[in-house]
Design a protein around this motif. Structure first.
Motif, short mmCIF file in Angstrom:
data_model
loop_
_atom_site.label_atom_id
_atom_site.label_comp_id
_atom_site.label_asym_id
_atom_site.label_seq_id
_atom_site.Cartn_x
_atom_site.Cartn_y
_atom_site.Cartn_z
N VAL A 142 8.33 -9.27 7.20
CA VAL A 142 9.09 -8.02 7.29
C VAL A 142 8.19 -6.91 6.76
O VAL A 142 7.66 -7.00 5.66
CB VAL A 142 10.40 -8.09 6.48
CG1 VAL A 142 11.12 -6.74 6.52
CG2 VAL A 142 11.31 -9.18 7.02
N PHE A 143 8.00 -5.87 7.59
CA PHE A 143 7.28 -4.67 7.17
C PHE A 143 8.31 -3.68 6.65
O PHE A 143 9.29 -3.38 7.33
CB PHE A 143 6.49 -4.05 8.33
CG PHE A 143 5.84 -2.76 7.93
CD1 PHE A 143 4.64 -2.77 7.24
CD2 PHE A 143 6.43 -1.54 8.22
CE1 PHE A 143 4.03 -1.58 6.84
CE2 PHE A 143 5.84 -0.35 7.83
CZ PHE A 143 4.64 -0.36 7.14
N ILE A 144 8.10 -3.17 5.44
CA ILE A 144 9.01 -2.24 4.78
C ILE A 144 8.26 -0.95 4.45
O ILE A 144 7.15 -1.00 3.92
CB ILE A 144 9.53 -2.82 3.44
CG1 ILE A 144 10.21 -4.17 3.63
CG2 ILE A 144 10.43 -1.83 2.71
CD1 ILE A 144 11.55 -4.13 4.29
N ALA A 145 8.87 0.19 4.74
CA ALA A 145 8.37 1.49 4.27
C ALA A 145 9.52 2.12 3.49
O ALA A 145 10.69 1.91 3.82
CB ALA A 145 7.97 2.37 5.44
N GLY A 149 0.84 -1.18 0.00
CA GLY A 149 0.00 0.00 0.00
C GLY A 149 0.88 1.24 0.00
O GLY A 149 2.09 1.16 -0.23
N ALA A 150 0.27 2.37 0.28
CA ALA A 150 1.02 3.63 0.35
C ALA A 150 0.28 4.58 1.28
O ALA A 150 -0.93 4.45 1.49
CB ALA A 150 1.16 4.26 -1.03
N VAL A 151 1.01 5.50 1.83
CA VAL A 151 0.45 6.52 2.71
C VAL A 151 1.05 7.86 2.29
O VAL A 151 2.13 7.90 1.70
CB VAL A 151 0.77 6.19 4.20
CG1 VAL A 151 2.25 6.11 4.45
CG2 VAL A 151 0.11 7.17 5.15
N THR A 152 0.35 8.93 2.57
CA THR A 152 0.84 10.26 2.25
C THR A 152 1.36 10.93 3.51
O THR A 152 0.66 11.03 4.51
CB THR A 152 -0.29 11.12 1.64
OG1 THR A 152 -0.81 10.44 0.48
CG2 THR A 152 0.22 12.49 1.24
N THR A 166 -0.25 5.21 9.08
CA THR A 166 -1.27 4.45 8.38
C THR A 166 -1.65 3.22 9.19
O THR A 166 -0.88 2.74 10.01
CB THR A 166 -0.79 4.03 6.97
OG1 THR A 166 -1.89 3.49 6.23
CG2 THR A 166 0.34 3.02 7.02
N LYS A 167 -2.83 2.71 8.94
CA LYS A 167 -3.29 1.46 9.54
C LYS A 167 -3.09 0.36 8.51
O LYS A 167 -3.47 0.50 7.35
CB LYS A 167 -4.77 1.57 9.91
CG LYS A 167 -5.32 0.36 10.61
CD LYS A 167 -6.78 0.59 10.99
CE LYS A 167 -7.35 -0.63 11.66
NZ LYS A 167 -8.77 -0.43 12.01
N VAL A 168 -2.45 -0.74 8.94
CA VAL A 168 -2.17 -1.86 8.05
C VAL A 168 -2.99 -3.05 8.50
O VAL A 168 -2.84 -3.52 9.63
CB VAL A 168 -0.66 -2.21 8.07
CG1 VAL A 168 -0.37 -3.39 7.16
CG2 VAL A 168 0.18 -1.00 7.67
#
Length: 153
Positions: free
Chosen positions: A127-130, A98-101, A114-116
């Motif tokens: 693994v959570f990646i941003a 997904g994506a967040v601003t 953001t809520k995931v």
């Protein structure tokens, strides 16, 4: 006549050269020298760093256990404030994205949150990646990523 600009430039070149000598010039196959960096990516392997020049991951924390959904947050300076994220399984495959601003971009790091929803994922380690976005096709700064291992119950 004193030339401070030339002296400053010479000093900067000398410092940069020392940095190259200290880190080495690299090799054709760096992964062969470091077994930890070779092979398939894995949730069991170390996650990317939590901070980089253009993005910082605040939550979740390393090793967090999540169920249903969780909040991911941090700060970033990404083109057009776009902060893409993904969750990778133990084989390195992206299973959710997904994506967040962020609240802004260009001049500093701006908060994002953001809520995931992980309710459709099987229990296990992921693994959570941003990351920052690279909309320039390599013309600007390359994308940077940060991440943590999480356990989905």
């Amino acid at each position: 006549m004193r030339r401070t600009g030339t002296r400053q430039a010479g000093w900067m070149i000398a410092v940069a050269f020392c940095g190259v000598l200290a880190t080495g010039c690299g090799s054709e196959d760096a992964s062969a020298e470091d077994p930890a960096t070779s092979g398939e990516p894995s949730a069991e392997a170390s996650a990317p760093p939590r901070t980089s020049e253009l993005i910082v991951l605040t939550t979740p924390t390393e090793g967090a256990t999540v169920k249903g959904s969780f909040e991911a947050s941090g700060k970033a300076n990404s083109p057009e404030a776009n902060v893409p994220w993904e969750i990778r399984d133990s084989s390195g495959e992206t299973v959710l994205e997904g994506a967040v601003t962020a609240e802004g971009w260009m001049d500093k790091l701006y908060p994002w949150k953001t809520k995931v929803d992980v309710s459709d994922l099987e229990p296990g380690t992921y693994v959570f990646i941003a990351r920052t976005d690279d909309t320039s096709d390599g013309e600007g700064k390359p994308a940077e990523e940060v991440g943590v291992r999480i356990t989905v119950e």
